[in-house]
Design a protein around this motif. Structure first.
Motif: not given
Length: 149
Positions: A46-49, A63-71, A73-80
């Motif tokens: 939800l933070v990502f979305i 704009a920086y928030l967009f890139y931080i969010a993708i990077f 959340y991709s780490l969180a998804l990898l770990g999950y």
């Protein structure tokens, strides 16, 4: 509409910060660790979305928030996913992904709120951006070594 996403973003971000710590400090087995981890991942999604939506709505300022969010959340998804699928040597991916995503959410929190946080508000903004990574990377290495014996 932006304010609604912002409120949801803040609430789920706080949940992430708390449940990330609770999962990190609980015993690594099914139970509290996985319970807090599920909440962490769900709230991180939800933070990502909300971050993506808000950054698109205010692109020039965020704009920086967009890139931080993708990077992040991709780490969180990898770990999950690593914990769910348990592929060969999955534990390193789980530890690195989850702790890396926690560094991401701490970084975003500090950068957005740096002016309001005593002591942090005196640091150069570039240091605020890198401080969580400087502190968190040795922790990832130490935890990784502990559990990957």
């Amino acid at each position: 509409m932006f304010k609604l996403f912002l409120v949801l973003h803040i609430i789920t971000g706080i949940i992430c910060l708390i449940t990330g710590l609770l999962a990190g400090f609980s015993k690594k087995r099914r139970g509290k660790h996985s319970f807090y981890g599920e909440i962490y991942h769900g709230s991180y999604f939800l933070v990502f979305i909300t971050a993506v939506v808000m950054s698109i709505l205010h692109w020039n300022e965020s704009a920086y928030l967009f890139y931080i969010a993708i990077f992040s959340y991709s780490l969180a998804l990898l770990g999950y996913i690593a914990a769910k699928k348990r592929w060969k040597n999955w534990l390193g991916s789980h530890i690195g992904g989850m702790l890396g995503s926690y560094i991401g959410i701490v970084t975003a929190t500090l950068v957005v709120n740096a002016k309001s946080i005593p002591l942090i508000n005196n640091l150069p903004i570039l240091l605020v951006w890198f401080l969580p990574t400087i502190i968190g990377t040795p922790i990832i290495i130490k935890v990784g070594r502990k559990y990957n014996r």
